[in-house]
Scaffold this active site. Sequence first.
Site, short mmCIF file in Angstrom:
data_model
loop_
_atom_site.label_atom_id
_atom_site.label_comp_id
_atom_site.label_asym_id
_atom_site.label_seq_id
_atom_site.Cartn_x
_atom_site.Cartn_y
_atom_site.Cartn_z
CG ASP A 1 12.29 -0.32 63.65
OD1 ASP A 1 11.29 -1.07 63.62
OD2 ASP A 1 13.37 -0.70 64.12
C1 BGC Z 1 12.16 -3.81 65.12
C2 BGC Z 1 12.22 -4.13 63.64
C3 BGC Z 1 11.04 -4.97 63.24
C4 BGC Z 1 9.78 -4.21 63.60
C5 BGC Z 1 8.51 -4.93 63.19
C6 BGC Z 1 10.82 -3.25 65.53
O1 BGC Z 1 10.70 -3.18 66.89
O2 BGC Z 1 13.20 -2.92 65.45
O3 BGC Z 1 13.43 -4.78 63.35
O4 BGC Z 1 11.10 -5.29 61.89
O5 BGC Z 1 9.75 -4.00 64.99
O6 BGC Z 1 8.30 -6.04 63.95
#
Ligand code: BGC
Length: 762
Positions: A296
Site C-alpha cells: 500500500d
Molecule cells: C490506499 C489504497 C490505494 C492507494 C493508492 C492508499 O492510501 O490505502 O487503497 O489503492 O492509496 O491510491
Amino acid sequence: MKIYFSLLSSIFLLSTYNSFAQQKSTMNKETKQSIEKKVDSLLSIMTLEEKIGQMNQYNGFWDVTGPSPKGGNAEKKYEDIKKGLVGSMLTVRGVDQVRSVQKIAVEETRLGIPLIIGFDVIHGYKTLSPIPLAEAASWDLEAIKESAGVAASEAAASGINWTFGPNVDISRDPRWGRVMEGAGEDPYLGSKIATARVKGFQGDDLSDVNTIAACAKHFAGYGFSESGKEYNTVSIDRSTLYNVVLPPFKAAVEADVKTLMNSFNELDGIPATGNKFLQRDILKDKWNFNGFVISDWASIKEMISWGHAEDLNHAAELAVEAGCDMDMESYAYVDELVKLVKEGKVDEKLIDDAARRILTVKYELGLFDDPYKYCNEELEKTVIGSDANRAAVLDMAKKSIVLLKNEGNLLPLPKKGKKIAVIGALADDNNSILGSWRIASDDNSGVSILEGLQQYKGNKLVYKKGADVTVGQTAFTEELTINTTNTEDFDDAIAAAKKSDVVVMVLGEHGFQTGEARSRTELGLPGVQQELLEAVYAVNKNIVLVLTNGRPLTINWAEANIPAIVETWQLGTETGNAVAQVLYGDYNPSGKLPMTFPRNVGQIPIYYNHKQTGRPVNSDNNVFWSHYSDVENTPLYPFGFGLSYASFEYTNLQVSKSNISSEDTVEVSVNLTNTGKVAGKEVVQLYIRDLVASVTRPIKELKGFEMVSLEPGETKKVTLKLTKDELGFYNNDGEFIVEPGTFKIFIGGSSITSLETEITLN
Ligand code: BGC
C-alpha cells in the site's frame, strides 16, 4: 534502439498493431507457456537494477501535453523511468498522460519494457456507479459484475491497465470510513461479490482493450482496525482470520485476480507489508497465487514508524522477504534492494520471482504486443460517459436502494395532485452523492436527488435547504467543516413543510465523510440535521426520510418516529434518477443491508454472525448474562434486511435429506409468495448454524441466497443447495474441516429468519 526489441524481436514475435481487432486476436492466442517463455528470455537479459526497477512504482504528475515533469521530486522519477528503474506508475490518467510516460519507458530505456499503469477505479471511472457498499446491498452479482465491467472499460479507454480494486476487506465497524469501499460484514456475500468484481474488471480476456487487471485489497485484516480508527493496529484471532477475513481474498485468487495489495495494519504484531505468514505462507504457497503483491502507499517505509524496521534498508529487506513484489511510493526497493542483494542479505531469486510475476501480468495485458494499446483517443471519446454506461450505472443504482420502513404505505408517492416539500442541503447536491474515491470523475457531475424528483411534473414541488451540511471546502484531501450551529434556514423549511402534503427530507453524510482517513466516533446525522428533522416533524409527520450516506448510521429517533425511510447511500452519477424512480414507484426496491445498523456506537462491533457466548439469554431473570444494561442486544436494522412495495411470505421449508454424509448435497427449498399488490423481487437468504464444533461457530452464517421475482399472488418454490463446502469451516491451523453433528437451517428475507429446520451430518 532498445536492445530488448532489437535482440529479441525474432523470439518474441513482437509487433505493433494498431487496430483493436488485431490486438485482440493476437493476445487470444497467447498461451500460459508462451508467456512463461517470453518472461524467462526477458529476465535472462535484465540487469539486477532493471529487475528491481520492475518492482518500483511511482505516483505520477506529468503534464498532459508532454513528458516533462514538474514540481516535487518529479525530476528523480523522470530520470528513474529513463534508467529502467520504474515498472509502474499510478494515478497517471488520460490517453495523453499515459502515452507520455509510456513513451519514456518504451523509447528511452535500454529494454523498452512498458509500464503498467495503476489507478484507484473503485466505483467507476468517470461514469460513477454507487459506492461499493451500496452495490453490495443489491445482492445482484450479475449487476455488480457489469458495473465493474463498465468501470474497467472507461478506465482502459483512458489508458489505465490496472485498478486497485476490489476492496474485499470485511468490516464490522461502521466508525471506519472505508466501509464504504467494501462489501460489508459477511464473508460469504463478500466472497461472491469479490468474485463478481474481479471477473467484471478482468473479463474473460485480460488482453482485451476493455478490461484491466484487478487488485484484491488490503491483505489482510485492515477492516478490523481497532476502534474503527484509520491506520490503527489490528488484533484478531486465527479463527476470525481464516473464517471471516481471508475467504474473500481466496475467492478473488480463485477468480484469477492478477494482483493483491497488502495493508497498512499489523497482524500479530507484524505489519502486513512485512508479514511472511500472510504473503508467502498463505497467499503464495497455500493458495498458489501466481500474480504479484503491491505494497500500500508507502507501507514499506511505514514499517519504520511501526517500530518493526530500523530504517528503509531494513524495511526493504523485510518486505521483499515477506513476499511484497512491488513498492508503491516508499522508494525502498529502488534505493535499497541492489545493495541488499550485493551484500548477500537478499537472495536474487526473490527479485527474479517478483519481476517474473510483474512481467507476466504485463504480457497478459498485451502491453508487450503494443504498449500503447490502451492509448486510443477514439475509444476514450466514445466509451467514457456513453449512454450505455449511464444506463448500466442507473440500473445498478436502483438495485442498491434499501427500503427500511414504509408505515401506512406512504411510499410510493402519488404522481400528481400533491404538494411536496423537499428539504435538506444534500437534496440539491450534485457532488456529495458521487461518494468518496472517485478521483477521475468530474466534480458536481451527478444528477441530484432534487433534479431527479423534478422530472416528475404532476406534483407541486418546493425545495428548501433547511440547513447546510458542510461549510467551506469539500475537496478530497481537505477536512470538512460540518455545520453544527447554524439553524437560520430552519424557519423557511418548516413553513414549507407546514403547507405540504408530504415532506421528502434528504439527510445524511457528505460524500467525503467516508472513505480513507474518515473515521467517525458518532454515527448520528451530522451537524444540525437531526434537529432539523425533529423541527419539521413537529409540523408535518408525513415525512419520507431519504438517507444518503456511506456507512450504517444510528438513526433510532427516525426509526421510531418517521413513517418512511429509504437508504440511498451515495449512488453515483445517476443518483437522482434512481432515487426518484424508487420514490415514485417506477422501480420497486429490493436491496438488503450488507452491514448491520447499530442502535448506538456503544454496540459496535455489532454483526449478525456473532458467537453464542456461554450466557446468551436471561435464563433465570438475573443480571448475569451477556448484555448491556442500557440498550438491548438487537441492532436497529439487521444484516440482510430490506423491504419492498410488495410483501413476501415464506412457507413450507423442506430439506431433501435430513441425515447426510459429507459427500451429499442437501436441497433446501421454501415456497415464496408475493402477498402484495405489485410485482417485486426478494432476496431469499439461507443461513446455517453448526450447533457443536471443535471451534465455536457463529449463531448464524449466510450460506446461500437467490433473487426471486414474483407477480402479485404468485408463489415460487426456491431451492438452494448445501454441500460440505458450506457446512465446513477453518480450524485454527487454517485447515478446512467438516465435522459431523447437527446443523440448524434457516431461511428468510433477512438474518432474522422466519423458518428453521435441522439436518444431521454423520
Ligand atoms: C490506499 C489504497 C490505494 C492507494 C493508492 C492508499 O492510501 O490505502 O487503497 O489503492 O492509496 O491510491
